[in-house]
Write a protein that holds these residues in place. Structure first.
Motif, PDB file in Angstrom:
ATOM      1  N   HIS A 243     113.362  52.835  39.054  1.00  0.00           N
ATOM      2  CA  HIS A 243     112.932  53.501  40.287  1.00  0.00           C
ATOM      3  C   HIS A 243     113.346  54.976  40.329  1.00  0.00           C
ATOM      4  O   HIS A 243     113.387  55.581  41.398  1.00  0.00           O
ATOM      5  N   CYS A 253     104.735  52.206  43.903  1.00  0.00           N
ATOM      6  CA  CYS A 253     105.617  51.243  43.223  1.00  0.00           C
ATOM      7  C   CYS A 253     105.912  50.093  44.182  1.00  0.00           C
ATOM      8  O   CYS A 253     105.823  50.235  45.400  1.00  0.00           O
ATOM      9  N   CYS A 255     108.622  49.135  45.092  1.00  0.00           N
ATOM     10  CA  CYS A 255     109.760  49.476  45.950  1.00  0.00           C
ATOM     11  C   CYS A 255     109.308  50.242  47.188  1.00  0.00           C
ATOM     12  O   CYS A 255     110.081  50.450  48.119  1.00  0.00           O
ATOM     13  N   CYS A 260     107.437  55.914  40.411  1.00  0.00           N
ATOM     14  CA  CYS A 260     108.683  55.482  39.762  1.00  0.00           C
ATOM     15  C   CYS A 260     108.437  55.233  38.271  1.00  0.00           C
ATOM     16  O   CYS A 260     107.324  54.919  37.852  1.00  0.00           O
TER      17      CYS A 260
HETATM   18 ZN   LIG Z   1     110.075  52.108  42.622  1.00  0.00          ZN
END
Ligand SMILES: [Zn+2]
Length: 404
Positions: A243, A253, A255, A260
């Motif tokens: 990340h 991403c 996340c 990332c």
């Molecule tokens: Zn990420």
């Protein structure tokens, strides 16, 4: 002399420190134990004599260096204690039991539906582990500990920080659920940190105290090891290299951020692009085989991924200046098209060496665990290295930050 379990769990006494160092090393000379524990040579010698008399320590072989008197290698008695590791995977659970010389005694895979709950997992693990222990003439409370490896960052007291991979597990308190079912010390860590411990115990990092591990697989994971201890960071999410943001306006991403490293290098990304240009689904094994053969498109994708991977590793080196990088995961099996390209990108994206003098560069080593065996073996190593302890046993849970 205390029994092995009391010694193993004794954080303070020199005998406890010696036993834990031997568990982590597998087999060692007295000199290596002096260096590893910092205990004086004469104390180590006296303790080893007492541990031999108690049949906790045995002589295994004589190690010859080719110079002077050969050194005696010692190990813990394999019959004196056992530990287990559990991989909580996608659609499968794997449980391995090892002895204190690091030999695998039992290895069981359990298929399970993909949306299994923590309670279902804990029940199945308890039942299977009970049968595995019985086959070895033991029961779960006889184990020195059980390690749990999971695909998510974990807090120091065993809470799952997010549920990206196992969606129903976000926020789950592993200590709460597992300690009421599995009556022995429990340890837990995220799978990349387990991978570093596996390499330190069985693989490319034996004897290494300081290194950074990068794992290139479905996503990108990693670990930072300093002075022999896997660094967990403030809340357990240290070394989430996947990340590192390389392109603030890049692809989304999982996340929630954009661009990332894992959106460029993760196998999901590579398989998606391979499917786009080939017109049909491509597995990661097919992808790797075709990239190895140098097939157009596949080779280009792997080179582009290596370029970004080297960029991320260069940033890591600029911050941490580690002496060694260990590369694991399936992409490492592609060979030079990935690894050599990664190294040249690394050199472009980290602090260049001064023009004059000898300035050693970090070493790059391919790890031993290139499939996913690192995770379950690392879960065993959590117990051997006494890392990530989340609970004592059903009647005596531990709380707060662990020693490592
Ligand atoms: Zn990420």
């Amino acid at each position: 002399m205390q029994n092995i379990k009391d010694l193993f769990l004794d954080q303070e006494s020199p005998a406890g420190r010696l036993v834990r160092a031997m568990a982590a090393l597998g087999a060692a000379t007295a000199g290596q134990l002096v260096k590893s524990t910092g205990i004086g040579r004469s104390t180590v010698s006296t303790l080893l004599s007492e541990l031999r008399d108690a049949e906790i320590v045995i002589d295994v072989e004589v190690k010859s260096t080719g110079f002077g008197r050969p050194s005696q290698l010692l190990s813990l008695n394999p019959a004196s204690g056992r530990c287990a590791g559990v991989l909580l995977g996608l659609g499968e659970i794997r449980i391995v039991i090892c002895d204190l010389t690091h030999a695998v005694l039992s290895d069981v895979w359990l298929p399970i539906h993909r949306d299994y709950t923590p309670e279902e997992a804990a029940d199945q693990i308890r039942d299977t582990l009970t049968r595995q222990c019985a086959a070895l003439g033991q029961s779960i409370p006889d184990l020195l500990g059980v390690g749990l490896a999971i695909s998510a960052p974990l807090s120091y007291d065993g809470k799952v920080m997010n549920g990206d991979v196992l969606p129903t597990w976000g926020g789950v308190d592993l200590a709460e659920i597992f300690s009421t079912r599995i009556d022995c010390p429990l340890h837990a860590e995220n799978e990349s940190h387990c991978g570093a411990l596996a390499e330190m115990t069985w693989g490319a990092a034996i004897g290494e105290k300081d290194f950074v591990l990068y794992k290139f697989d479905l996503g990108v994971g990693g670990a930072i090891v300093r002075d022999g201890v896997v660094q967990r960071g403030f809340n357990g999410s240290a070394a989430e290299f996947g990340h590192i943001v390389l392109e603030p306006n890049g692809s989304l991403c999982r996340c929630g951020n954009r661009g990332c490293l894992t959106t460029f290098v993760g196998s999901y990304h590579l398989m998606k692009h391979a499917e786009e240009f080939s017109g049909h689904p491509v597995t990661i094994d097919q992808f790797i085989e075709r990239a190895r053969e140098g097939r157009l498109g596949y080779r280009r994708l792997i080179e582009d991924a290596a370029e970004k991977a080297g960029w991320g590793m260069g940033m890591t080196a600029t911050i941490l200046n580690p002496p060694l990088f260990i590369i694991v995961g399936k992409l490492a099996t592609v060979g030079d098209a990935f690894v050599e390209r990664l190294k040249s990108s690394f050199e472009r994206h980290t602090l260049p060496p001064p023009d004059s003098g000898q300035h050693p560069r970090p070493r790059f080593v391919i790890g031993k665990f290139l499939a996913n065996d690192d995770t379950v073996m690392g879960a065993v190593a959590l117990v051997l290295h006494q890392h990530g302890r989340i609970a004592g046993h059903a009647s005596g849970r531990l709380r707060g930050r662990s020693a490592a």
